[in-house]
Design a protein around this motif. Structure first.
Motif, PDB file in Angstrom:
ATOM      1  N   GLU A   1       0.957  -1.296   0.201  1.00 52.47           N
ATOM      2  CA  GLU A   1       0.120  -0.106  -0.027  1.00 52.47           C
ATOM      3  C   GLU A   1       0.926   1.304   0.063  1.00 52.47           C
ATOM      4  O   GLU A   1       0.466   2.160  -0.737  1.00 52.47           O
ATOM      5  CB  GLU A   1      -1.006   0.032   1.043  1.00 52.47           C
ATOM      6  N   PHE A   2       1.885   1.337   0.849  1.00 50.63           N
ATOM      7  CA  PHE A   2       2.829   2.374   0.921  1.00 50.63           C
ATOM      8  C   PHE A   2       3.296   2.602  -0.535  1.00 50.63           C
ATOM      9  O   PHE A   2       3.499   3.596  -1.016  1.00 50.63           O
ATOM     10  CB  PHE A   2       3.790   2.190   1.944  1.00 50.63           C
ATOM     11  N   MET A   3       3.817   1.619  -1.296  1.00 48.36           N
ATOM     12  CA  MET A   3       4.431   1.660  -2.597  1.00 48.36           C
ATOM     13  C   MET A   3       3.784   1.970  -3.620  1.00 48.36           C
ATOM     14  O   MET A   3       3.862   3.096  -4.201  1.00 48.36           O
ATOM     15  CB  MET A   3       5.124   0.272  -2.873  1.00 48.36           C
ATOM     16  N   LEU A   4       2.254   1.754  -3.388  1.00 46.54           N
ATOM     17  CA  LEU A   4       1.255   2.168  -4.574  1.00 46.54           C
ATOM     18  C   LEU A   4       1.119   3.775  -4.254  1.00 46.54           C
ATOM     19  O   LEU A   4       1.045   4.434  -5.202  1.00 46.54           O
ATOM     20  CB  LEU A   4      -0.211   1.374  -4.180  1.00 46.54           C
ATOM     21  N   ALA A   5       1.082   4.107  -3.001  1.00 45.04           N
ATOM     22  CA  ALA A   5       1.019   5.588  -2.652  1.00 45.04           C
ATOM     23  C   ALA A   5       2.084   6.579  -3.078  1.00 45.04           C
ATOM     24  O   ALA A   5       1.980   7.697  -2.906  1.00 45.04           O
ATOM     25  CB  ALA A   5       0.665   5.751  -1.202  1.00 45.04           C
TER      26      ALA A   5
ATOM     27  N   ALA B   1       6.571  -7.608 -12.919  1.00 41.35           N
ATOM     28  CA  ALA B   1       8.180  -7.879 -12.870  1.00 41.35           C
ATOM     29  C   ALA B   1       9.047  -7.455 -11.883  1.00 41.35           C
ATOM     30  O   ALA B   1       9.927  -8.179 -11.376  1.00 41.35           O
ATOM     31  CB  ALA B   1       8.758  -7.546 -14.266  1.00 41.35           C
ATOM     32  N   SER B   2       8.809  -6.289 -11.609  1.00 39.90           N
ATOM     33  CA  SER B   2       9.705  -5.542 -10.394  1.00 39.90           C
ATOM     34  C   SER B   2       8.606  -4.871  -9.340  1.00 39.90           C
ATOM     35  O   SER B   2       7.628  -4.159  -9.914  1.00 39.90           O
ATOM     36  CB  SER B   2      10.724  -4.747 -11.048  1.00 39.90           C
ATOM     37  N   ALA B   3       9.441  -4.678  -8.150  1.00 45.68           N
ATOM     38  CA  ALA B   3       8.595  -4.038  -7.323  1.00 45.68           C
ATOM     39  C   ALA B   3       8.474  -2.518  -7.663  1.00 45.68           C
ATOM     40  O   ALA B   3       7.713  -1.652  -7.336  1.00 45.68           O
ATOM     41  CB  ALA B   3       9.367  -3.847  -5.916  1.00 45.68           C
ATOM     42  N   ARG B   4       9.564  -1.879  -8.595  1.00 41.35           N
ATOM     43  CA  ARG B   4       9.731  -0.788  -9.052  1.00 41.35           C
ATOM     44  C   ARG B   4       8.413  -0.260  -9.708  1.00 41.35           C
ATOM     45  O   ARG B   4       7.876   0.922  -9.665  1.00 41.35           O
ATOM     46  CB  ARG B   4      10.748  -0.357 -10.187  1.00 41.35           C
ATOM     47  N   ASP B   5       7.813  -1.334 -10.176  1.00 47.57           N
ATOM     48  CA  ASP B   5       6.706  -0.930 -11.233  1.00 47.57           C
ATOM     49  C   ASP B   5       5.284  -0.833 -10.264  1.00 47.57           C
ATOM     50  O   ASP B   5       4.231  -0.349 -11.074  1.00 47.57           O
ATOM     51  CB  ASP B   5       6.331  -2.259 -11.903  1.00 47.57           C
ATOM     52  N   ILE B   6       5.366  -1.072  -9.059  1.00 47.63           N
ATOM     53  CA  ILE B   6       4.145  -0.444  -8.151  1.00 47.63           C
ATOM     54  C   ILE B   6       4.295   0.740  -7.480  1.00 47.63           C
ATOM     55  O   ILE B   6       3.252   1.327  -6.910  1.00 47.63           O
ATOM     56  CB  ILE B   6       3.649  -1.698  -7.195  1.00 47.63           C
ATOM     57  N   ILE B   7       5.543   1.229  -7.585  1.00 47.81           N
ATOM     58  CA  ILE B   7       5.613   2.727  -6.841  1.00 47.81           C
ATOM     59  C   ILE B   7       4.917   3.776  -7.422  1.00 47.81           C
ATOM     60  O   ILE B   7       4.938   4.150  -8.604  1.00 47.81           O
ATOM     61  CB  ILE B   7       7.214   3.075  -7.054  1.00 47.81           C
ATOM     62  N   GLY B   8       3.795   4.300  -6.720  1.00 47.66           N
ATOM     63  CA  GLY B   8       3.097   5.430  -7.108  1.00 47.66           C
ATOM     64  C   GLY B   8       1.928   5.054  -8.182  1.00 47.66           C
ATOM     65  O   GLY B   8       1.378   5.632  -8.771  1.00 47.66           O
ATOM     66  N   ALA B   9       1.626   3.757  -8.216  1.00 52.68           N
ATOM     67  CA  ALA B   9       0.948   3.018  -9.421  1.00 52.68           C
ATOM     68  C   ALA B   9      -0.748   2.959  -8.759  1.00 52.68           C
ATOM     69  O   ALA B   9      -1.333   2.227  -9.602  1.00 52.68           O
ATOM     70  CB  ALA B   9       1.336   1.498  -9.713  1.00 52.68           C
TER      71      ALA B   9
END
Lengths: 260, 294
Positions: free
Chosen positions: B243-247, B282-290
């Motif tokens: 959730e924090f990464m999505l935010a 593929a990568s955790a980077r892809d969910i940052i702010g998503a």
């Protein structure tokens, strides 16, 4: 020392009286070496108000059965929930935590406990017996209906008893017991665990009589393994952590008045 | 700088890492934000320093530490070879103190970044006082920026009217990364004794109780600034971390949860991987702010 966080299985939940019970908990993996004075941090499930773990002295270790016992006094929601545990239930523990009582060099040892503070003394008694030492116990309770496990303690040494109301043993606090009226006190070392006021009083008496005294503190703590810095106690070295440098301290090193 | 995974541990909740070596291999972690370091020895606040509260806890430790000299000479040699990123939380009572500590840490080869703590609510001078007014937040950040040559992270206080405004002020001062949130100022009272539970009366609230506030602030700051965010506030499991990464958090910190489950950080790393697999990401980077908002 390696530490662990594992589920234990409740073997028995033995009610001693209205406020106290003993949980016997079996580990899934072989128990590591555990020393008297050490404690565990218990995670209480299904109790929303109980956010943090609860620290408990280890009451007894049975390596043959791979179990340890906790003596619990019902104080709040967490301990009340622990009292509802049944055989076969799981309980998650972080263990073994803290330092330990020192190993005495002679037989002339007095173990003093009050209320649920007697918990680590049974383990200490067994431990000393294995080292061919027989301690004396002085245990204090509020009243006769809370006196329990005297037969167990008697296996490990002589037991002196006091109750606040005099309904069993001598009347009064442990510090008023005739054991402490002897001069000189026939002990080389005193080990004490119980309410703060009791430990303070015992350590004062011990100092007056010139007998070294170790106390096991139970300050509020969050983690139990040295990182939250909430359980500090003021000693001659400044602030020390009850969970790492303690819970057992040489009473002469503590600055009691400032302990809150 | 890069982290091997997005899971790190929060300052004040993980000591200097050493205490957790008894539980697991620290090399599993993305990084460790070590306990705050100040210019000189601080004994911290009086006992009692904590109170259990609904879904959380209050603390008031007061930056107890032995000072930067002790950190460099005694602690750093013991932790510099941990197989993870070590970031030092830098605190102080004056701008000069922040600058002095930052200069000393700058000399330590094994420390790739500092986290400037302008948000501690439990000290009489400095700490949060620097982090709640935009102009002073800019000033202390700039002063440290002038002397600190590596990655400068600044940890923000949630005890402000507009977190975006403070975030922008800190970016103006030259911050490379923002960490948020520190604890919320709170209070606990014992009705029976009619006294405050902790010695300083007020303290910092942490744990799941603050998670919705923290998520909201991460999201607002993510929209307001362009620099990376390290998010924290009540993360107890992998779902919270996601959730924090999505935010908008690039990296997350696990704080209070370390007190309840010493094994929680490796469990969160595993849980994030399971989530990514399950969603074919593929990568955790892809969910940052998503976060999907429409």
């Amino acid at each position: 020392m390696k530490k662990f966080a594992h589920d234990f299985k409740v073997v028995t939940n033995n009610r001693l009286n209205t406020r106290h019970f003993v949980l016997e908990l079996q580990a899934a993996l072989p128990l590591p070496e555990i020393l008297p004075g050490q404690f565990v941090q218990v995670l209480v499930h299904n109790s929303p108000p109980t956010f943090l773990r609860r620290p408990f002295s280890i009451h007894f270790v049975d390596y043959a059965k791979n179990t340890l016992r906790l003596l619990v006094q019902v104080k709040g929601e967490g301990s009340r929930h622990m009292g509802l545990l049944q055989t076969g239930d799981n309980l998650n523990l972080v263990y073994p935590l803290g330092n330990a009582f020192s190993v005495p060099s002679s037989n002339k040892v007095l173990l003093v406990g009050g209320g649920a503070g007697v918990a680590p003394l049974m383990f200490m008694g067994d431990y000393l017996n294995r080292k061919n030492l027989r301690p004396d116990f002085l245990v204090g309770f509020r009243s006769g209906d809370e006196v329990s496990q005297i037969d167990e303690y008697s296996k490990y040494g002589k037991v002196f008893l006091s109750t606040d109301d005099g309904s069993m043993g001598e009347k009064g606090f442990v510090t008023q017991h005739s054991v402490f009226k002897q001069t000189p006190l026939p002990y080389d070392r005193i080990y004490c665990c119980g309410p703060d006021a009791m430990m303070h009083a015992v350590s004062k008496l011990a100092a007056e009589k010139g007998v070294p005294c170790e106390v096991s503190l139970e300050n509020f703590m969050a983690c139990g393994y040295g990182v939250c810095l909430c359980c500090i106690v003021q000693t001659d070295k400044g602030n020390e952590r009850t969970c790492i440098e303690g819970p057992v301290f040489d009473a002469a090193r503590l600055k009691w008045q400032s302990n809150g | 700088m890069t982290f091997k995974n997005p899971v790190t541990t929060a300052s004040g909740c993980f000591g200097y890492g050493e205490e957790f070596k008894d539980f697991y291999d620290l090399g599993l972690l993305g990084g460790i934000f070590v306990k705050a370091v100040t210019g000189s020895n601080r004994e911290g606040n009086k006992y009692p320093r904590m109170a259990e509260t609904p879904s959380g806890m209050l603390n008031s430790v007061g930056l107890q530490n032995k000072g930067v000299d002790n950190f460099c000479k005694v602690i750093y040699p013991k932790i510099k070879n941990f197989n993870t990123e070590i970031i030092v939380n830098v605190s102080g009572s004056t701008i000069d103190e922040y600058v002095m500590v930052a200069e000393r840490i700058n000399e330590l080869e094994g420390i790739p970044a500092i986290e400037l703590n302008i948000s501690c609510p439990n000290v009489k001078e400095g700490g949060m006082a620097f982090g709640v007014v935009p102009s002073t937040a800019t000033k202390v950040t700039r002063a440290v920026r002038d002397v600190y040559k590596k990655v400068l992270m600044v940890k923000l206080s949630p005890n402000v009217t507009s977190i975006s405004e403070i975030a922008k002020a800190v970016v103006d001062g030259g911050a490379d990364v923002l960490t948020l949130i520190n604890t919320l100022l709170g209070m606990a009272i014992n009705a029976e004794t009619q006294r405050p539970v902790i010695s300083t009366i007020t303290g910092g609230l942490s744990g799941p109780a603050i998670k919705p506030v923290a998520l909201r602030m991460v999201w607002q700051v993510f929209k307001a600034v362009k620099i990376p965010i390290v998010g924290l506030g009540g993360i107890m499991n992998a779902t919270d971390a996601i959730e924090f990464m999505l935010a908008g958090s690039s990296v997350i910190q696990v704080g209070t949860a370390n007190f309840i489950d010493p094994m929680v950080a490796p469990k969160i790393i595993e849980g994030i991987n399971e989530y990514l697999d399950r969603h074919n990401i593929a990568s955790a980077r892809d969910i940052i702010g998503a976060l999907k908002v429409c």
